[in-house]
Write an enzyme that holds these catalytic residues in place. Structure first.
Site, PDB file in Angstrom:
ATOM      1  N   GLU A  31       0.808  -1.215   0.000  1.00  0.00           N
ATOM      2  CA  GLU A  31       0.000   0.000   0.000  1.00  0.00           C
ATOM      3  C   GLU A  31       0.846   1.272   0.000  1.00  0.00           C
ATOM      4  O   GLU A  31       0.315   2.364  -0.228  1.00  0.00           O
ATOM      5  CB  GLU A  31      -0.946  -0.023   1.207  1.00  0.00           C
ATOM      6  CG  GLU A  31      -1.949  -1.163   1.119  1.00  0.00           C
ATOM      7  CD  GLU A  31      -2.724  -1.403   2.399  1.00  0.00           C
ATOM      8  OE1 GLU A  31      -3.888  -1.825   2.306  1.00  0.00           O
ATOM      9  OE2 GLU A  31      -2.173  -1.172   3.495  1.00  0.00           O
ATOM     10  N   GLY A  51     -12.797  -3.992   2.392  1.00  0.00           N
ATOM     11  CA  GLY A  51     -13.885  -4.855   1.925  1.00  0.00           C
ATOM     12  C   GLY A  51     -15.159  -4.045   1.767  1.00  0.00           C
ATOM     13  O   GLY A  51     -15.518  -3.255   2.643  1.00  0.00           O
ATOM     14  N   MET A  70      -9.290  -2.267   8.809  1.00  0.00           N
ATOM     15  CA  MET A  70      -8.798  -2.547  10.150  1.00  0.00           C
ATOM     16  C   MET A  70      -7.963  -1.432  10.775  1.00  0.00           C
ATOM     17  O   MET A  70      -7.335  -1.654  11.814  1.00  0.00           O
ATOM     18  CB  MET A  70      -7.989  -3.857  10.125  1.00  0.00           C
ATOM     19  CG  MET A  70      -8.799  -5.056   9.652  1.00  0.00           C
ATOM     20  SD  MET A  70      -7.851  -6.586   9.484  1.00  0.00           S
ATOM     21  CE  MET A  70      -7.573  -7.015  11.190  1.00  0.00           C
ATOM     22  N   GLU A  71      -7.965  -0.237  10.159  1.00  0.00           N
ATOM     23  CA  GLU A  71      -7.094   0.820  10.680  1.00  0.00           C
ATOM     24  C   GLU A  71      -7.682   2.232  10.670  1.00  0.00           C
ATOM     25  O   GLU A  71      -7.362   3.050  11.531  1.00  0.00           O
ATOM     26  CB  GLU A  71      -5.771   0.873   9.879  1.00  0.00           C
ATOM     27  CG  GLU A  71      -4.916  -0.351   9.951  1.00  0.00           C
ATOM     28  CD  GLU A  71      -5.275  -1.417   8.925  1.00  0.00           C
ATOM     29  OE1 GLU A  71      -4.931  -2.588   9.136  1.00  0.00           O
ATOM     30  OE2 GLU A  71      -5.913  -1.066   7.894  1.00  0.00           O
ATOM     31  N   ASP A  92     -12.206  -6.711  -1.993  1.00  0.00           N
ATOM     32  CA  ASP A  92     -13.133  -7.834  -1.850  1.00  0.00           C
ATOM     33  C   ASP A  92     -14.493  -7.278  -1.457  1.00  0.00           C
ATOM     34  O   ASP A  92     -14.645  -6.093  -1.186  1.00  0.00           O
ATOM     35  CB  ASP A  92     -12.626  -8.840  -0.808  1.00  0.00           C
ATOM     36  CG  ASP A  92     -12.439  -8.211   0.563  1.00  0.00           C
ATOM     37  OD1 ASP A  92     -13.430  -8.135   1.309  1.00  0.00           O
ATOM     38  OD2 ASP A  92     -11.305  -7.779   0.878  1.00  0.00           O
TER      39      ASP A  92
END
Length: 235
Positions: A16, A82, A178-179, A202
């Protein structure tokens, strides 16, 4: 347009941020808490780039270090997510309007899901100027694939259709990762501008693990291209 003096750029995984690192002019690398922070310029814009690692604690730690040690006045978190919004497809882009922690759950004590108890706010609003620049960059590069929306964060990889439906319907999330909300909370507390840029790797459903592995690099490239266009506009 607001003139940000120095911008911190965070990605959870090397895929990333590696393209930014390759294109920037490096002036120094500083190790803090075992994490290399790479400082330099991208065009004429001063930047500091780091790979936080996965999860909210890592993101929060990196964000505070960028603010305290490098004195950035803006933070951009870039990477993959996602999709929760059923209209989103793999490769589509979400630019944060705001962020929230979906795994903050104190419902047993009467708090709504996502609410941080005894805190003034649990929804962290992105900087309007940064969001505008990021969204305009997204529309320029991917005119049919960009949208503004709420980004949900939690220390969970979501791969269950029922959880996807709940996060979308209960918390109005466009995507989940998640961040981002951790970076958002640290920035908001320190009164630092932020925006989260996420490309869908996804659909956060039963096929998510396979899709994530296959499309992660493709999605990360989209995020990088938006950051590159943003930095060009802000230079």
């Amino acid at each position: 347009m607001m003139n940000f003096r120095k911008i911190g750029i965070i990605g959870a995984m090397i895929e990333e941020v590696e393209l930014i690192q390759q294109k920037m002019t490096v002036s120094r690398t500083v190790q803090l808490a075992g994490i290399p922070f790479i400082e330099g310029t991208f065009g004429t814009k001063s930047i500091v780039v780091c790979k936080s690692g996965v999860g909210k604690v890592n993101a929060a730690m990196c964000t505070q270090a960028l603010i305290d040690f490098f004195e950035v006045d803006a933070v951009v978190f870039t990477g993959v997510a996602g999709a929760l919004d059923p209209s989103l497809n793999i490769g589509d882009i979400v630019i944060s309007t705001d962020c929230m922690q979906h795994d903050m759950d104190v419902t047993a004590l009467g708090f709504a899901r996502g609410i941080i108890p005894f805190q003034e706010t649990s929804i962290f609003v992105a900087d309007a100027e940064l969001s505008k620049v990021a969204f305009e960059a997204s529309l320029k590069l991917f005119p049919e694939q960009a949208k503004l929306g709420r980004i949900l964060s939690g220390d969970q990889f979501i791969a269950d259709r029922d959880k996807v439906h709940a996060l979308y319907s209960e918390l109005n999330g466009s995507c989940t990762e998640m961040e981002g909300a951790a970076t958002a909370q640290v920035c908001a507390t320190n009164k630092i501008a932020f925006v989260i840029i996420r490309s869908m790797s996804d659909k956060a459903n039963g096929s998510a693990p396979d899709n994530f592995t296959e499309f992660m690099k493709h999605a990360a490239l989209h995020s990088y291209q938006i950051v590159e266009e943003m930095l060009t506009q802000l230079s």
